[in-house]
Design an enzyme around this catalytic site. Structure first.
Site, PDB file in Angstrom:
ATOM      1  N   GLY A 180       5.643 -11.508   3.616  1.00 40.90           N
ATOM      2  CA  GLY A 180       7.078 -11.499   3.465  1.00 40.90           C
ATOM      3  C   GLY A 180       7.565 -11.008   2.120  1.00 40.90           C
TER       4      GLY A 180
ATOM      5  N   GLY B 279       3.625  -8.176   1.072  1.00 39.95           N
ATOM      6  CA  GLY B 279       2.879  -7.630   2.179  1.00 39.95           C
ATOM      7  C   GLY B 279       3.207  -8.356   3.474  1.00 39.95           C
ATOM      8  N   ALA B 280       2.184  -8.697   4.246  1.00 42.53           N
ATOM      9  CA  ALA B 280       2.389  -9.381   5.515  1.00 42.53           C
ATOM     10  C   ALA B 280       2.918 -10.798   5.341  1.00 42.53           C
ATOM     11  CB  ALA B 280       1.074  -9.417   6.293  1.00 42.53           C
TER      12      ALA B 280
ATOM     13  N   SER C 175       7.655  -8.026  -3.141  1.00 41.12           N
ATOM     14  CA  SER C 175       7.098  -7.777  -1.809  1.00 41.12           C
ATOM     15  C   SER C 175       5.741  -8.448  -1.708  1.00 41.12           C
ATOM     16  CB  SER C 175       6.937  -6.270  -1.571  1.00 41.12           C
ATOM     17  OG  SER C 175       8.175  -5.609  -1.681  1.00 41.12           O
TER      18      SER C 175
ATOM     19  N   GLY D 135       8.155  -0.015   2.115  1.00 38.85           N
ATOM     20  CA  GLY D 135       8.722  -0.639   0.922  1.00 38.85           C
ATOM     21  C   GLY D 135       9.957   0.086   0.424  1.00 38.85           C
ATOM     22  N   ASP D 136       9.990   1.418   0.603  1.00 33.36           N
ATOM     23  CA  ASP D 136      11.173   2.173   0.210  1.00 33.36           C
ATOM     24  C   ASP D 136      12.350   1.826   1.119  1.00 33.36           C
ATOM     25  OD1 ASP D 136       9.379   3.374  -1.546  1.00 33.36           O
ATOM     26  OD2 ASP D 136       8.941   4.991  -0.136  1.00 33.36           O
TER      27      ASP D 136
END
Length: 331
Positions: free
Chosen positions: A222, A219-220, A217, A248-249
């Protein structure tokens, strides 16, 4: 059925305030209490889109009984392992402006015998007819030997089902060494666990340990899937604002949904899985509390991708949230 292990579940309390202000008395305008922990968020998101799940939980004391009763009330199947110590509580403070602030208790000490009973439950459920995947999501309680994950990953492998692990620190390294099908850290967790200077080096370190695939992951920025051959990346879903707690889950739920259907290769399959993860994560941001998505939001973000089913390119707003959520062995 997807089996989901939450190693450190919680009573999740969300306080909504007008504006978070450190050092001031604040009036709480709304309170939500739910069974919490990253794995249970995955359970609820999968249930929201009609996917069958079975939760495995170490639970203790009155808080643990409350969690079990609430899961019964919302219809999530679960197998509980009784602990001597109480299940923890987490508190998240949210408003309409600032990033949520999360306070996570460390959780109970779990004995080796108690972990042994968790492993027995995982092994039994992985072998059950109709089980399609094992997900392990959330950090371990204090003092837990991270190699306990190897027992769960071995149980999945023996049953012929994939294992998707969303953990941090030593647990992430242990999952990779045990040959998890997918390791899914955020970038910060990846760099911290591996000591690497950049994402690609960190992902390769996990792959060298034995992970089948590393999904990071960003974040912003992608989400990306790393194999030994290269990187497949998808941008974030643009223009999504709301509560990032649990995004994220939800992305993990979207990822496992796609991978169960298609496996982890070739590249078009990975792109579809990343788009699925992003769509689920973005849909979660629009909900007031963790562990929720509106299936129509998932479909809308999928259509917006302009590509085949199972969308994504995740707006993983939970990047910072996961960091706070896991510090000190929380969820």
């Amino acid at each position: 059925m997807i089996v989901v292990v939450t190693p450190n579940p919680a009573v999740d309390v969300t306080y909504r305030v007008a504006r978070q202000r450190i050092g001031e008395t604040q009036r709480v305008v709304d309170v939500v209490r739910r069974p919490g922990g990253k794995g249970l968020n995955v359970n609820r998101v999968l249930a929201a889109v009609g996917t069958g799940t079975h939760a495995v939980l170490p639970l203790g004391g009155a808080p643990g009984t409350w969690v079990a009763d609430e899961l019964d009330a919302i219809g999530i199947a679960h197998t509980d392992v009784a602990l001597d110590e109480d299940t923890r509580t987490t508190v998240t403070v949210v408003d309409d402006v600032a990033h949520p602030t999360m306070f996570g208790e460390p959780g109970p000490a779990v004995t080796s015998d108690e972990w042994g009973r968790v492993t027995e439950a995982v092994r039994h459920l992985c072998r059950a007819p109709g089980t399609t995947a094992l997900v392990v999501s959330g950090s371990l309680p204090p003092g837990t030997d991270p190699t306990v994950l190897a027992d769960w990953i071995d149980a999945a492998r023996d049953a012929g089902v994939p294992s998707i692990v969303d953990c941090a620190a030593d647990a992430l390294l242990a999952a990779a060494s045990a040959g998890a099908t997918v390791c899914k850290p955020n970038r910060e967790e990846l760099l911290a666990a591996t000591g690497s200077a950049d994402e690609r080096s960190g992902a390769l370190a996990l792959l060298e340990r034995g992970a089948g695939l590393v999904v990071v992951s960003r974040g912003a920025h992608g989400i990306a899937a790393h194999t030994r051959a290269g990187v497949v990346a998808e941008p974030a879903v643009p223009g999504v604002r709301g509560n990032p707690t649990g995004a994220g889950d939800a992305a993990t739920a979207g990822l496992v949904t796609a991978l169960v259907d298609r496996g982890i290769a070739p590249e078009p399959v990975l792109r579809a899985a990343l788009r699925s993860a992003a769509a689920f994560g973005a849909a979660a941001v629009l909900r007031p509390v963790a562990g929720e998505v509106d299936p129509e939001d998932v479909r809308r973000f999928t259509r917006a991708s302009g590509r085949a089913p199972q969308p994504a390119g995740s707006r993983e707003h939970d990047h910072d949230h996961d960091h706070h959520h896991r510090t000190g062995s929380t969820p």
